[in-house]
Motif scaffolding. Structure first.
Motif, PDB file in Angstrom:
ATOM      1  N   MET A  46       1.336  47.021  16.687  1.00 21.68           N
ATOM      2  CA  MET A  46       2.102  46.005  15.979  1.00 21.68           C
ATOM      3  C   MET A  46       1.160  45.179  15.124  1.00 21.68           C
ATOM      4  N   SER A  47       1.521  44.961  13.837  1.00 22.70           N
ATOM      5  CA  SER A  47       0.679  44.198  12.922  1.00 22.70           C
ATOM      6  C   SER A  47       0.725  42.719  13.273  1.00 22.70           C
ATOM      7  N   ASP A  48      -0.225  41.964  12.658  1.00 18.79           N
ATOM      8  CA  ASP A  48      -0.262  40.521  12.914  1.00 18.79           C
ATOM      9  C   ASP A  48       1.032  39.849  12.475  1.00 18.79           C
ATOM     10  N   VAL A  49       1.590  40.296  11.329  1.00 18.70           N
ATOM     11  CA  VAL A  49       2.824  39.698  10.830  1.00 18.70           C
ATOM     12  C   VAL A  49       3.987  40.008  11.769  1.00 18.70           C
ATOM     13  N   GLU A  50       4.057  41.239  12.261  1.00 18.23           N
ATOM     14  CA  GLU A  50       5.123  41.608  13.196  1.00 18.23           C
ATOM     15  C   GLU A  50       5.011  40.796  14.478  1.00 18.23           C
ATOM     16  N   GLU A  51       3.781  40.607  14.948  1.00 19.90           N
ATOM     17  CA  GLU A  51       3.588  39.781  16.146  1.00 19.90           C
ATOM     18  C   GLU A  51       4.021  38.344  15.889  1.00 19.90           C
ATOM     19  N   ALA A  52       3.713  37.847  14.680  1.00 20.58           N
ATOM     20  CA  ALA A  52       4.105  36.483  14.330  1.00 20.58           C
ATOM     21  C   ALA A  52       5.621  36.345  14.294  1.00 20.58           C
ATOM     22  N   ILE A  53       6.285  37.336  13.720  1.00 20.18           N
ATOM     23  CA  ILE A  53       7.754  37.296  13.646  1.00 20.18           C
ATOM     24  C   ILE A  53       8.365  37.317  15.043  1.00 20.18           C
ATOM     25  N   THR A  54       7.825  38.168  15.909  1.00 28.06           N
ATOM     26  CA  THR A  54       8.322  38.227  17.287  1.00 28.06           C
ATOM     27  C   THR A  54       8.110  36.899  17.993  1.00 28.06           C
ATOM     28  N   ARG A  55       6.931  36.320  17.827  1.00 30.71           N
ATOM     29  CA  ARG A  55       6.641  35.036  18.477  1.00 30.71           C
ATOM     30  C   ARG A  55       7.553  33.933  17.935  1.00 30.71           C
ATOM     31  N   VAL A  56       7.713  33.908  16.610  1.00 28.26           N
ATOM     32  CA  VAL A  56       8.555  32.869  15.998  1.00 28.26           C
ATOM     33  C   VAL A  56      10.009  33.033  16.432  1.00 28.26           C
ATOM     34  N   HIS A  57      10.462  34.275  16.579  1.00 28.82           N
ATOM     35  CA  HIS A  57      11.837  34.488  17.059  1.00 28.82           C
ATOM     36  C   HIS A  57      12.011  33.890  18.449  1.00 28.82           C
ATOM     37  N   HIS A  58      11.035  34.122  19.321  1.00 30.51           N
ATOM     38  CA  HIS A  58      11.095  33.560  20.670  1.00 30.51           C
ATOM     39  C   HIS A  58      11.122  32.037  20.621  1.00 30.51           C
ATOM     40  N   GLU A  59      10.300  31.443  19.739  1.00 30.53           N
ATOM     41  CA  GLU A  59      10.114  29.999  19.732  1.00 30.53           C
ATOM     42  C   GLU A  59      11.184  29.257  18.937  1.00 30.53           C
ATOM     43  N   GLU A  60      11.701  29.897  17.874  1.00 24.09           N
ATOM     44  CA  GLU A  60      12.519  29.152  16.917  1.00 24.09           C
ATOM     45  C   GLU A  60      14.001  29.526  16.910  1.00 24.09           C
ATOM     46  N   TRP A  61      14.381  30.638  17.535  1.00 23.12           N
ATOM     47  CA  TRP A  61      15.777  31.066  17.455  1.00 23.12           C
ATOM     48  C   TRP A  61      16.737  29.956  17.877  1.00 23.12           C
ATOM     49  N   ALA A  62      16.525  29.401  19.058  1.00 22.89           N
ATOM     50  CA  ALA A  62      17.451  28.386  19.568  1.00 22.89           C
ATOM     51  C   ALA A  62      17.453  27.152  18.688  1.00 22.89           C
ATOM     52  N   ARG A  63      16.289  26.768  18.169  1.00 22.96           N
ATOM     53  CA  ARG A  63      16.213  25.574  17.324  1.00 22.96           C
ATOM     54  C   ARG A  63      17.003  25.780  16.034  1.00 22.96           C
ATOM     55  N   VAL A  64      16.878  26.962  15.417  1.00 24.62           N
ATOM     56  CA  VAL A  64      17.595  27.239  14.175  1.00 24.62           C
ATOM     57  C   VAL A  64      19.100  27.274  14.426  1.00 24.62           C
ATOM     58  N   VAL A  65      19.523  27.987  15.463  1.00 24.15           N
ATOM     59  CA  VAL A  65      20.954  28.082  15.774  1.00 24.15           C
ATOM     60  C   VAL A  65      21.533  26.700  16.075  1.00 24.15           C
ATOM     61  N   ALA A  66      20.795  25.888  16.852  1.00 22.11           N
ATOM     62  CA  ALA A  66      21.291  24.554  17.200  1.00 22.11           C
ATOM     63  C   ALA A  66      21.423  23.679  15.963  1.00 22.11           C
ATOM     64  N   ALA A  67      20.441  23.735  15.058  1.00 23.85           N
ATOM     65  CA  ALA A  67      20.498  22.917  13.847  1.00 23.85           C
ATOM     66  C   ALA A  67      21.686  23.319  12.975  1.00 23.85           C
ATOM     67  N   LEU A  68      21.927  24.617  12.851  1.00 26.30           N
ATOM     68  CA  LEU A  68      23.049  25.084  12.031  1.00 26.30           C
ATOM     69  C   LEU A  68      24.387  24.766  12.674  1.00 26.30           C
ATOM     70  N   THR A  69      24.456  24.863  13.984  1.00 24.74           N
ATOM     71  CA  THR A  69      25.703  24.532  14.675  1.00 24.74           C
ATOM     72  C   THR A  69      26.033  23.053  14.506  1.00 24.74           C
ATOM     73  N   ARG A  70      25.008  22.221  14.608  1.00 25.55           N
ATOM     74  CA  ARG A  70      25.250  20.787  14.416  1.00 25.55           C
ATOM     75  C   ARG A  70      25.739  20.503  13.004  1.00 25.55           C
ATOM     76  N   ARG A  71      25.184  21.203  12.021  1.00 26.53           N
ATOM     77  CA  ARG A  71      25.552  20.918  10.639  1.00 26.53           C
ATOM     78  C   ARG A  71      26.902  21.498  10.255  1.00 26.53           C
TER      79      ARG A  71
END
Length: 411
Positions: A1-26
């Motif tokens: 897995m490339s560095d970018v792919e690893e970054a995307i996987t990590r960001v998905h783990h860390e940011e998915w709930a935050r993004v969904v929550a922000a959009l749901t609130r809006r």
């Protein structure tokens, strides 16, 4: 897995709930929030390998998801006037008052756990929207089919929309009535992180365990007198303390009996033990402990022993006997049988395990437990068959590696 792919996987783990929550609130719509978040991550997969990972991935994803949501709403409401579109783009309305909860993800959990939804639907919806778990992972957590899990999530969203259940901040009076479902969700999220069920993910996901602990701490601050909240936090801390010793350098799951106890996190253990002692004092004062408090006490016994042979199995069994009266589930009975094996021998434990077959035939841990008991009884051929079934049903690569090695060591 490339560095970018690893970054995307990590960001998905860390940011998915935050993004969904922000959009749901809006936007006030779970479908729009989930679809726009998914599209934003898909865009990241396309662009980041070329453009590079942005300095603030979470902000990039939230902005992109907001644009995707606006585009979707415009497509579905072509007759909206320009003024409404402008408000949608610039979003200059004042922020919603935070009320009792000021964390978007925690607020989303309480919203998904609305009492109007069936408990199974609440759990599945929250694990999907907040935990970011896939439908197959949620299905494995519930021991049900993927199609049934998908239907639960779809029906939950439809009911929220049809019944006009608002996305709002729960008031302080709402919290006690909703806390039971929330604690169940957080426990399942924690379990998925501590030993992931999917074959194509890390066997241990610290992002999920850390988030579950963080959110439980927030609930503990909101409800400091709730014994089950304290019990769940203690349980998570005592299990998380063992995480550094759970997987070998070769990627194999390390059972409790074989773990290097010197690698356990002493700080987390001390905090967990303190919470358990507080709940024991409350029980002595006449406050009956709940499920999570008893589970925490069991883990306190395990983490108090310097070596496996020092474990007070009589106390463990007594706690399981107390737990079975509160929660007579087959999984609890299976775990109780492990303690029985240490006190009364594998033959007595095997008889108890075999009585659970009709309820746990599709559960890999049932077959793994049988395999170990049969091995200890010298019934190698039957043990091998049980290991084969456990390997077939296990989804985690680390667990599969351990089961395979133990099977291959049989005569």
């Amino acid at each position: 897995m490339s560095d970018v792919e690893e970054a995307i996987t990590r960001v998905h783990h860390e940011e998915w709930a935050r993004v969904v929550a922000a959009l749901t609130r809006r936007f006030g719509d779970l479908d729009i929030a989930e679809e726009a978040a998914a599209e934003a991550f898909a865009t990241a997969v396309e662009r980041w390998p070329t453009d590079g990972v942005p300095p603030n991935p979470g902000a990039w994803l939230t902005t992109t998801a907001n644009r995707k949501a606006i585009d979707q709403i415009r497509r579905e409401n072509k007759r909206d006037d320009k003024h409404k579109e402008a408000r949608m783009v610039y979003d200059d309305s004042p922020p919603e008052p935070p009320g009792a909860i000021d964390d978007d993800r925690l607020r989303l959990i309480f919203t998904c756990c609305h009492p109007a939804l069936a408990m199974e639907a609440r759990l599945a919806l929250t694990l999907r929207m907040v935990g970011g778990l896939t439908v197959p992972a949620i299905a494995r957590a519930f021991l049900v089919s993927e199609s049934a899990t998908g239907q639960r999530i779809t029906r939950a969203k439809a009911k929220i929309k049809a019944a006009h259940i608002p996305y709002r901040v729960p008031s302080a009076e709402d919290l006690p009535a909703r806390v039971s479902g929330v604690l169940t969700v957080l426990y399942l999220v924690f379990n998925e992180g501590y030993l992931a069920t999917g074959p194509d993910t890390d066997p241990v996901r610290h992002d999920l365990t850390a988030e579950a602990i963080r959110l439980t701490r927030l609930i503990r601050a909101l409800l400091p007198d709730d014994g089950e909240v304290a019990g769940l936090l203690a349980l998570m801390l005592l299990i998380e303390a063992r995480r550094p010793a759970r997987v070998s350098p070769g990627g194999e799951l390390v059972p409790l009996a074989e773990q290097d106890r010197g690698a356990w996190d002493a700080t987390l253990i001390a905090e967990g033990h303190r919470l358990v002692r507080e709940r024991l004092a409350a029980a002595a004062a006449g406050m009956a402990p709940g499920r999570y408090q008893i589970l925490a006490a069991i883990n306190a016994v395990h983490t108090s022993a310097r070596e496996m042979r020092d474990t007070d199995w009589s106390q463990v069994l007594a706690l399981y006997d107390q737990l079975v009266r509160l929660d007579p589930s087959p999984v609890i009975a299976l775990n109780r049988a492990i303690a029985v094996a240490e006190l009364d021998g594998p033959e007595v434990a095997l008889a108890a395990v075999d009585r659970l077959e009709h309820r746990l035939a599709d559960y890999h841990a049932y077959h793994a437990t049988r395999a170990d008991l049969l091995r200890r009884l010298g019934r190698s051929q039957e043990s091998r068959a049980a290991y084969d079934k456990a390997i077939e049903l296990a989804g985690n690569t680390a667990e599969t590696a351990n089961l395979t090695r133990r099977r291959d060591q049989l005569r």
